[in-house]
Design a protein around this motif. Structure first.
Motif, PDB file in Angstrom:
ATOM      1  N   ASP A 104     -77.555  63.424  -8.397  1.00 64.00           N
ATOM      2  CA  ASP A 104     -76.568  63.265  -8.213  1.00 64.00           C
ATOM      3  C   ASP A 104     -77.497  62.224  -6.248  1.00 64.00           C
ATOM      4  OD1 ASP A 104     -74.059  63.698  -6.327  1.00 64.00           O
ATOM      5  OD2 ASP A 104     -75.685  64.997  -7.369  1.00 64.00           O
ATOM      6  N   ASN A 105     -77.034  61.064  -6.741  1.00 64.76           N
ATOM      7  CA  ASN A 105     -77.794  60.490  -5.521  1.00 64.76           C
ATOM      8  C   ASN A 105     -76.682  60.198  -4.140  1.00 64.76           C
ATOM      9  OD1 ASN A 105     -79.775  59.359  -6.342  1.00 64.76           O
ATOM     10  ND2 ASN A 105     -79.102  57.238  -6.733  1.00 64.76           N
ATOM     11  N   ARG A 108     -77.494  62.999  -2.756  1.00 66.92           N
ATOM     12  CA  ARG A 108     -79.557  63.897  -2.761  1.00 66.92           C
ATOM     13  C   ARG A 108     -79.359  62.596  -1.372  1.00 66.92           C
ATOM     14  NH1 ARG A 108     -83.777  63.153  -6.880  1.00 66.92           N
ATOM     15  NH2 ARG A 108     -83.512  64.328  -7.910  1.00 66.92           N
ATOM     16  N   GLU A 147     -79.418  53.530  -1.184  1.00 66.12           N
ATOM     17  CA  GLU A 147     -80.154  55.048  -2.453  1.00 66.12           C
ATOM     18  C   GLU A 147     -80.373  54.477  -3.715  1.00 66.12           C
ATOM     19  OE1 GLU A 147     -75.496  56.925  -3.094  1.00 66.12           O
ATOM     20  OE2 GLU A 147     -74.709  56.546  -1.410  1.00 66.12           O
ATOM     21  N   GLY A 148     -80.141  53.042  -3.930  1.00 64.82           N
ATOM     22  CA  GLY A 148     -81.327  52.970  -4.831  1.00 64.82           C
ATOM     23  C   GLY A 148     -82.745  53.660  -4.813  1.00 64.82           C
ATOM     24  N   ARG A 149     -82.968  53.622  -3.658  1.00 65.92           N
ATOM     25  CA  ARG A 149     -84.312  54.143  -3.873  1.00 65.92           C
ATOM     26  C   ARG A 149     -84.662  55.686  -4.295  1.00 65.92           C
ATOM     27  NH1 ARG A 149     -87.116  51.652   1.454  1.00 65.92           N
ATOM     28  NH2 ARG A 149     -87.047  49.401   1.751  1.00 65.92           N
ATOM     29  N   ASP A 151     -83.259  57.213  -6.669  1.00 63.72           N
ATOM     30  CA  ASP A 151     -83.450  57.225  -8.247  1.00 63.72           C
ATOM     31  C   ASP A 151     -85.342  57.087  -8.940  1.00 63.72           C
ATOM     32  OD1 ASP A 151     -81.098  56.053  -8.829  1.00 63.72           O
ATOM     33  OD2 ASP A 151     -82.036  54.326  -8.686  1.00 63.72           O
ATOM     34  N   TYR A 152     -85.842  57.203  -7.861  1.00 64.90           N
ATOM     35  CA  TYR A 152     -87.866  56.809  -7.673  1.00 64.90           C
ATOM     36  C   TYR A 152     -88.031  58.692  -7.347  1.00 64.90           C
ATOM     37  CZ  TYR A 152     -87.000  51.753  -9.190  1.00 64.90           C
ATOM     38  OH  TYR A 152     -86.190  50.851  -9.434  1.00 64.90           O
ATOM     39  N   ASN A 154     -88.536  62.077  -6.758  1.00 67.66           N
ATOM     40  CA  ASN A 154     -88.383  63.514  -7.082  1.00 67.66           C
ATOM     41  C   ASN A 154     -88.266  64.702  -6.254  1.00 67.66           C
ATOM     42  OD1 ASN A 154     -90.449  64.105  -5.803  1.00 67.66           O
ATOM     43  ND2 ASN A 154     -92.676  63.990  -7.953  1.00 67.66           N
TER      44      ASN A 154
END
Length: 467
Positions: A104-105, A108, A147-149, A151-152, A154
């Protein structure tokens, strides 16, 4: 007639190593990482400086609660490497692969924020790859996680970030190790074998850390002193009203005394001595009371345990001179700052910190060239020596400050500054570095009619009133 050389001025450098208890409970996770991070960066480097300068003398003060936590981390590293055990430190569990990188973001983003707990200009920006990892996930203002970044990103991204975070927190002496230099030169990812190698380096650092200080003491190079066990403000425990000497109009707490305060203060001394002797193998002769907080009653408590010296800040010296009806300014008055003081009814002698010189190291020299800063410090001491004249050998300049918090604001963790400072002190014939215990025999004490209770912070207890 030949001109007689002036005696060297005596200098005591006292480094105070302290961290509070950070665990949630006896067996819970650590809330903050400062014990293990400062151990890797500062306690290791400070020992390395002394080992490289065997003529350099100083005092190193440890809080017993810090010693316990250092030992606990040493055991955790060993247990993990031997048996794969969990750490009581969330970031270490992630680095070691004990815990998986969360999906989950929000979690992270918390990892990213945790890895930014470092002085950006000198601990992050100096490592281009570390800086680049943050640039990939930070917002345009550089202050918040986008937080949108995330998602990309790993899992390897976060493992690399964790590696760089711990590499940045290694002391300069550790960064010179070939194994560490290879990691710092890595422009790619960190595989499991490399991450384990990093954990081994940290484990080795912890395993021998306290033994290094113990060996420095046994060789006679340094004196070890302590603070009461849990870093309590002893004068306020014994008598809350002692705050009013330096702040007569300050509003105190509703309770006029701390329940069982003297007994609690006595326990902190007893437990502190037990823990200190267990880990460092000697009984300290000196006690730096928490935050340099002193009072006549606190010194009498130290007398109960046979403590020979303590110290505080220049603000307490000023207030005590005023309370005693003595001058605090002027040529003759200033001499008393460079003497141990005796208080009627107390055996423990009290020295006072030169705030100006101490704060130059703590706050100012970080902006200077290392050798210029060391030369300036030497010049200040030479000025004091000239001021004291033929009586210089009967006086001592006390420079006391944290041995951990200032260095991240210096290039390379103050490696070059402290190296230059120790080089000059070791080679100088004008300046003699000694310990506080040695100063008791060298410097005649001066009577202080009255001690105004206070701390090294402004000479008062204003920081802690109401807590």
């Amino acid at each position: 007639m030949e001109k007689t050389a002036k005696p060297p001025v005596n200098l005591v450098l006292c480094w105070h190593m302290h961290q509070p208890w950070y665990r949630e409970s006896e067996h819970g996770d650590y809330r903050l990482p400062w014990v293990y991070l400062h151990a890797l960066k500062d306690y290791a480097d400070m020992a390395a400086h002394l080992e490289a300068h065997p003529k350099m003398r100083c005092v190193v003060n440890f809080t017993p609660v810090l010693l316990e936590q250092i030992d606990d981390y040493a055991n955790q590293f060993k247990q993990h490497l031997d048996k794969g055990s969990r750490f009581c430190e969330p970031l270490l569990n992630l680095l070691a692969g004990v815990d998986d990188i969360p999906a989950d973001n929000e979690s992270r983003a918390e990892i990213v924020r945790a890895c930014r707990r470092a002085h950006t200009p000198l601990m992050i920006d100096v490592h281009p790859r570390f800086r680049a990892l943050f640039d990939m996930v930070m917002s345009a203002d550089g202050e918040n996680v986008d937080e949108g970044r995330l998602d990309y990103m790993n899992e390897q991204f976060f493992l690399d970030l964790l590696c760089w975070y711990h590499l940045a927190w290694l002391g300069h002496s550790l960064k010179q190790l070939p194994r560490v230099r290879g990691m710092l030169e890595n422009d790619g990812t960190f595989d499991p074998a490399t991450r384990r190698k990093l954990l081994k380096i940290m484990c080795e650092t912890f395993e021998g850390l306290l033994e290094r200080y113990r060996a420095l003491t046994e060789s006679g190079q340094i004196e070890l002193s302590m603070t009461p066990y849990g870093h309590p403000i002893v004068p306020l425990l014994i008598d809350i009203d002692s705050m009013h000497c330096s702040l007569p109009e300050a509003k105190g707490p509703e309770q006029d005394k701390y329940p069982g305060g003297l007994e609690r203060a006595r326990w902190h001394m007893q437990e502190g001595l037990r823990v200190f002797e267990h880990y460092l193998g000697c009984r300290p002769q000196g006690v730096w009371l928490s935050e340099g907080g002193v009072s006549a009653e606190a010194l009498k408590l130290l007398d109960e345990f046979g403590i020979t010296w303590s110290a505080s800040g220049e603000g307490v010296w000023n207030n005590s001179r005023f309370l005693s009806g003595l001058e605090a300014n002027g040529e003759e008055a200033r001499r008393s700052l460079f003497c141990a003081n005796t208080l009627e009814g107390c055996e423990t002698r009290l020295s006072f910190r030169d705030d100006g010189l101490s704060d130059m190291i703590g706050f100012e020299y970080q902006q200077w060239d290392a050798r210029d800063a060391a030369a300036d410090f030497k010049q200040h001491l030479s000025n004091i020596a000239n001021y004291l004249g033929d009586d210089g050998g009967d006086h001592v300049v006390s420079v006391i400050l944290d041995g951990e918090n200032a260095w991240e604001y210096y290039p390379d963790n103050a490696w070059h500054f402290l190296g230059a400072l120790y080089d000059q002190r070791s080679e100088s014939e004008q300046i003699r570095t000694i310990t506080f215990n040695e100063a008791l025999d060298i410097c005649p004490p001066q009577p202080l009619p009255a001690l105004c209770a206070g701390s090294w912070v402004y000479g008062t207890f204003s920081t802690w009133i109401g807590e």
